[in-house]
Design an enzyme around this catalytic site. Sequence first.
Site, PDB file in Angstrom:
ATOM      1  N   GLY A  10      23.098  70.303 -60.203  1.00 41.95           N
ATOM      2  CA  GLY A  10      24.211  70.438 -61.134  1.00 41.95           C
ATOM      3  C   GLY A  10      24.444  71.850 -61.640  1.00 41.95           C
ATOM      4  N   GLN A  11      23.556  72.776 -61.270  1.00 39.22           N
ATOM      5  CA  GLN A  11      23.748  74.153 -61.728  1.00 39.22           C
ATOM      6  C   GLN A  11      25.071  74.691 -61.186  1.00 39.22           C
ATOM      7  OE1 GLN A  11      20.983  72.932 -60.434  1.00 39.22           O
ATOM      8  NE2 GLN A  11      19.166  73.682 -61.473  1.00 39.22           N
ATOM      9  N   THR A  12      25.695  75.586 -61.960  1.00 37.93           N
ATOM     10  CA  THR A  12      27.035  76.081 -61.616  1.00 37.93           C
ATOM     11  C   THR A  12      27.104  76.549 -60.158  1.00 37.93           C
ATOM     12  OG1 THR A  12      27.049  76.879 -63.871  1.00 37.93           O
ATOM     13  CG2 THR A  12      28.889  77.545 -62.495  1.00 37.93           C
ATOM     14  N   LEU A  32      25.438  75.580 -57.667  1.00 38.29           N
ATOM     15  CA  LEU A  32      25.313  74.471 -56.710  1.00 38.29           C
ATOM     16  C   LEU A  32      26.539  73.569 -56.723  1.00 38.29           C
ATOM     17  CD1 LEU A  32      21.546  73.541 -57.232  1.00 38.29           C
ATOM     18  CD2 LEU A  32      22.541  74.701 -55.271  1.00 38.29           C
TER      19      LEU A  32
END
Length: 200
Positions: A76-78, A80
């Site tokens: 969910g990291q920006t 990714l």
Amino acid sequence: MYTLLHGFYKYMVQKDEYCVLILGLDNAGKTVKAAKTKLTKNYKGIHPSKITTTVGLNIGKIEITGVRLTFWDLGGQTELQSLWDKYYAESHAIIYIVDSNDRERIDESKETFDKMIANENLQGIPLLVLANKQDIPECMGVREVKPIFNKNAHMIGKRDCMVMPVSALTGEGVDEGIHWLVDCVKRNSLMRPPKSNENS
Ligand code: G3D
């Protein structure tokens, strides 16, 4: 005769397979949710205490009411999030996890959700929004989360969309969510047919 028997065998053992993407901001609980789903279904997954926050792709499979679900748990990291849309065309359903205990990031989560549902490859695809971490007493309840995610109803359109309360940690609500999703993907199978696989 062989062809006949082989055809019969294939008919008996093949299962429809549906791909489910588990998405949401980092720290929402995607990894715990994926592991808990496997544990609930007697799948020999990794125990939640042994796994770390999603940084890439976790894949797990469960079999339920005659179908096979393959879960793609994306980070969910920006940085990714830009990879998510590569998987949309292949997916049959989305589980979007919301951290109900993070009021500061609820708007960011909603914006990410809106961007996701605007993608044309997800048109008609069932969406299950899970208001996670309901075991935390001061978290936002589903009554608070639901109106936020239903705000842009016109973008959701006619696809099945449900907001449900869960705790990935205790497993509460997970089963109900999965059963709802299975009904939806089966109903939607004319529009997005499953992959057929022999049961190995
Ligand atoms: P992610 O994969 O979406 O990035 P994780 O998130 O599954 O790694 O979860 C992030 C943190 O939230 C973890 O805590 C995890 O234990 C916690 N968490 C996930 N689901 C729940 C839940 O339903 N209830 C509670 N109380 N916590 C949850 P840590 O401390 O390990 O970072």
